[in-house]
Write a protein that holds these residues in place. Sequence first.
Motif, PDB file in Angstrom:
ATOM      1  N   HIS A 162      69.518  56.182  24.152  1.00 36.42           N
ATOM      2  CA  HIS A 162      69.498  56.759  25.492  1.00 36.42           C
ATOM      3  C   HIS A 162      69.184  58.250  25.434  1.00 36.42           C
ATOM      4  O   HIS A 162      68.434  58.772  26.283  1.00 36.42           O
ATOM      5  CB  HIS A 162      70.842  56.527  26.184  1.00 36.42           C
ATOM      6  CG  HIS A 162      71.103  55.104  26.525  1.00 36.42           C
ATOM      7  ND1 HIS A 162      72.376  54.607  26.753  1.00 36.42           N
ATOM      8  CD2 HIS A 162      70.271  54.047  26.670  1.00 36.42           C
ATOM      9  CE1 HIS A 162      72.309  53.318  27.022  1.00 36.42           C
ATOM     10  NE2 HIS A 162      71.048  52.952  26.974  1.00 36.42           N
ATOM     11  N   GLY A 163      69.763  58.940  24.459  1.00 36.01           N
ATOM     12  CA  GLY A 163      69.492  60.367  24.319  1.00 36.01           C
ATOM     13  C   GLY A 163      68.031  60.642  24.010  1.00 36.01           C
ATOM     14  O   GLY A 163      67.428  61.588  24.540  1.00 36.01           O
ATOM     15  N   TRP A 164      67.454  59.841  23.124  1.00 39.46           N
ATOM     16  CA  TRP A 164      66.014  59.963  22.786  1.00 39.46           C
ATOM     17  C   TRP A 164      65.164  59.784  24.036  1.00 39.46           C
ATOM     18  O   TRP A 164      64.281  60.596  24.332  1.00 39.46           O
ATOM     19  CB  TRP A 164      65.680  58.905  21.731  1.00 39.46           C
ATOM     20  CG  TRP A 164      64.233  58.571  21.560  1.00 39.46           C
ATOM     21  CD1 TRP A 164      63.287  59.334  20.931  1.00 39.46           C
ATOM     22  CD2 TRP A 164      63.562  57.371  22.005  1.00 39.46           C
ATOM     23  NE1 TRP A 164      62.063  58.684  20.953  1.00 39.46           N
ATOM     24  CE2 TRP A 164      62.207  57.479  21.598  1.00 39.46           C
ATOM     25  CE3 TRP A 164      63.976  56.228  22.683  1.00 39.46           C
ATOM     26  CZ2 TRP A 164      61.276  56.488  21.868  1.00 39.46           C
ATOM     27  CZ3 TRP A 164      63.053  55.233  22.951  1.00 39.46           C
ATOM     28  CH2 TRP A 164      61.707  55.366  22.545  1.00 39.46           C
ATOM     29  N   ARG A 165      65.445  58.739  24.781  1.00 34.32           N
ATOM     30  CA  ARG A 165      64.643  58.430  25.974  1.00 34.32           C
ATOM     31  C   ARG A 165      64.796  59.515  27.042  1.00 34.32           C
ATOM     32  O   ARG A 165      63.809  59.979  27.626  1.00 34.32           O
ATOM     33  CB  ARG A 165      65.083  57.072  26.515  1.00 34.32           C
ATOM     34  CG  ARG A 165      64.274  56.576  27.693  1.00 34.32           C
ATOM     35  CD  ARG A 165      64.722  55.183  28.090  1.00 34.32           C
ATOM     36  NE  ARG A 165      64.419  54.198  27.047  1.00 34.32           N
ATOM     37  CZ  ARG A 165      65.322  53.576  26.307  1.00 34.32           C
ATOM     38  NH1 ARG A 165      66.607  53.863  26.463  1.00 34.32           N
ATOM     39  NH2 ARG A 165      64.958  52.691  25.400  1.00 34.32           N
ATOM     40  N   ASP A 166      66.036  59.961  27.285  1.00 31.83           N
ATOM     41  CA  ASP A 166      66.273  60.943  28.346  1.00 31.83           C
ATOM     42  C   ASP A 166      65.684  62.307  28.020  1.00 31.83           C
ATOM     43  O   ASP A 166      65.209  63.021  28.915  1.00 31.83           O
ATOM     44  CB  ASP A 166      67.772  61.068  28.628  1.00 31.83           C
ATOM     45  CG  ASP A 166      68.335  59.845  29.345  1.00 31.83           C
ATOM     46  OD1 ASP A 166      67.541  58.979  29.774  1.00 31.83           O
ATOM     47  OD2 ASP A 166      69.569  59.748  29.461  1.00 31.83           O
ATOM     48  N   GLU A 167      65.712  62.682  26.741  1.00 35.95           N
ATOM     49  CA  GLU A 167      65.137  63.980  26.376  1.00 35.95           C
ATOM     50  C   GLU A 167      63.619  63.973  26.540  1.00 35.95           C
ATOM     51  O   GLU A 167      63.018  64.967  26.978  1.00 35.95           O
ATOM     52  CB  GLU A 167      65.526  64.358  24.948  1.00 35.95           C
ATOM     53  CG  GLU A 167      65.172  65.783  24.558  1.00 35.95           C
ATOM     54  CD  GLU A 167      65.875  66.831  25.417  1.00 35.95           C
ATOM     55  OE1 GLU A 167      65.248  67.899  25.664  1.00 35.95           O
ATOM     56  OE2 GLU A 167      67.027  66.604  25.840  1.00 35.95           O
TER      57      GLU A 167
ATOM     58  N   ARG B 294      55.959  60.813  27.817  1.00 35.50           N
ATOM     59  CA  ARG B 294      56.094  59.366  27.903  1.00 35.50           C
ATOM     60  C   ARG B 294      56.995  58.856  26.783  1.00 35.50           C
ATOM     61  O   ARG B 294      57.102  59.494  25.714  1.00 35.50           O
ATOM     62  CB  ARG B 294      54.734  58.691  27.836  1.00 35.50           C
ATOM     63  CG  ARG B 294      54.026  58.835  26.497  1.00 35.50           C
ATOM     64  CD  ARG B 294      52.668  58.158  26.538  1.00 35.50           C
ATOM     65  NE  ARG B 294      51.993  58.258  25.238  1.00 35.50           N
ATOM     66  CZ  ARG B 294      50.773  57.784  25.026  1.00 35.50           C
ATOM     67  NH1 ARG B 294      50.098  57.195  26.010  1.00 35.50           N
ATOM     68  NH2 ARG B 294      50.218  57.898  23.826  1.00 35.50           N
ATOM     69  N   GLU B 295      57.609  57.725  27.030  1.00 33.77           N
ATOM     70  CA  GLU B 295      58.503  57.132  26.030  1.00 33.77           C
ATOM     71  C   GLU B 295      57.692  56.627  24.844  1.00 33.77           C
ATOM     72  O   GLU B 295      56.699  55.923  25.010  1.00 33.77           O
ATOM     73  CB  GLU B 295      59.275  55.988  26.665  1.00 33.77           C
ATOM     74  CG  GLU B 295      60.356  55.394  25.784  1.00 33.77           C
ATOM     75  CD  GLU B 295      61.154  54.352  26.535  1.00 33.77           C
ATOM     76  OE1 GLU B 295      61.380  53.262  25.953  1.00 33.77           O
ATOM     77  OE2 GLU B 295      61.533  54.601  27.701  1.00 33.77           O
ATOM     78  N   GLY B 296      58.106  57.018  23.646  1.00 33.81           N
ATOM     79  CA  GLY B 296      57.432  56.551  22.443  1.00 33.81           C
ATOM     80  C   GLY B 296      57.851  55.136  22.087  1.00 33.81           C
ATOM     81  O   GLY B 296      58.562  54.461  22.830  1.00 33.81           O
TER      82      GLY B 296
ATOM     83  N   GLY C 273      50.572  56.267  14.867  1.00 28.78           N
ATOM     84  CA  GLY C 273      50.152  56.970  16.071  1.00 28.78           C
ATOM     85  C   GLY C 273      51.179  57.976  16.538  1.00 28.78           C
ATOM     86  O   GLY C 273      50.877  58.834  17.373  1.00 28.78           O
ATOM     87  N   SER C 274      52.397  57.887  16.021  1.00 31.84           N
ATOM     88  CA  SER C 274      53.441  58.866  16.346  1.00 31.84           C
ATOM     89  C   SER C 274      53.337  60.043  15.391  1.00 31.84           C
ATOM     90  O   SER C 274      53.049  59.865  14.202  1.00 31.84           O
ATOM     91  CB  SER C 274      54.828  58.225  16.220  1.00 31.84           C
ATOM     92  OG  SER C 274      54.925  57.058  17.015  1.00 31.84           O
ATOM     93  N   THR C 275      53.564  61.236  15.907  1.00 29.08           N
ATOM     94  CA  THR C 275      53.567  62.408  15.022  1.00 29.08           C
ATOM     95  C   THR C 275      54.963  62.749  14.532  1.00 29.08           C
ATOM     96  O   THR C 275      55.130  63.593  13.660  1.00 29.08           O
ATOM     97  CB  THR C 275      52.980  63.643  15.740  1.00 29.08           C
ATOM     98  OG1 THR C 275      53.854  64.011  16.823  1.00 29.08           O
ATOM     99  CG2 THR C 275      51.585  63.354  16.259  1.00 29.08           C
TER     100      THR C 275
END
Length: 341
Positions: free
Chosen positions: A206-211, A218-220, A243-245
């Motif tokens: 949740h913290g990852w998504r909210d930040e 956009r959500e990774g 594709g993620s940095t």
Amino acid sequence: MSEDGSRGPQKPSIYDVARAAGVSHMTVSRVLNGHPNIRESTRSRVLTAIDEMQYTRSSIARALATNRTMRIGVLVDSPVQWGPNSTLRAIESAARARHYSVSSFATSDEDAETIAAGIADLVAQGIDALCVIAPRSSALELFREHGSNMPTLVIKAEPDPHLHTVGVDQYAGARMAVRHLIDLGHREIAHASGPLDWYDARARSHGWRDELRAAGLREGRLVQGDWTSDTGYEIGLSGQLDGSTAVFAGNDQTALGLVHAFTDRGIRVPDDVSIIGFDDLPETRHFLPPLTTVRQDFTALGALALRLLMAAIDGEDTPQHELIAPHLIVRDSTSGSLHRP
């Protein structure tokens, strides 16, 4: 210390310690129980007498005098994992400092009978209070069905309307980790999570998504793992995070597996992809590269849990929910993104 020829050397009593220190036996008792309103000079004199006389309190006498066993029960689920195990050790250490002992019962089974047996076993030992380390929602639900009426504290980062809870702020730690990556310029930030039946894994996700949302990103990609380095390695090999940095790993062990997999694939950390973990295991400073991570202060958590349990034993009002702040530890596994827009 007195000596009787028929019975051999006799152990010193609290009265012997009091005479040697020049204080009353009640003052010795207050020192032993960590009472705050004792002069340091008096405390030092009593502790010196205790050491010199090798005085050991009788647990039976103590229980009769105080109507307490000075024992905390800890029911711990999934004890082989870093978080539950570290929490248990921290509570044991805090208890020893306050002259309490700890009895623990470990379970890894989602079995109501096992949970009930654990509670019954601890209660049978005459514990004064119960601490529950139940990191999985399934285990905590079973505990609710068989809970005890004695003072109880649950180690849980999320508040609960029916339980007194304390924990490390997993949500804030996750946002801290992702903010660090965003500040470095990363815009495609994936998450290799822990098992989402775990409260900590859910809070970190949740913290990852909210930040990300707060930064307008956009959500990774989110890939669920099981906390192990082996699964982190499999996720890294699978290409699901390509594709993620940057990757926010659910814990340090997952991060270790990711680093290994990316290295085997010729993907450089942090030149091609940054990785940040969670926990700050003792070994993380020796990873190649040393791992940026979020540190949980288990010592502070154990001390807080013990303080609240003792307050509950004394019949004092205690907070419904308290949190320990985590800390970001920056090392070499994160750097500025090479793919900034």
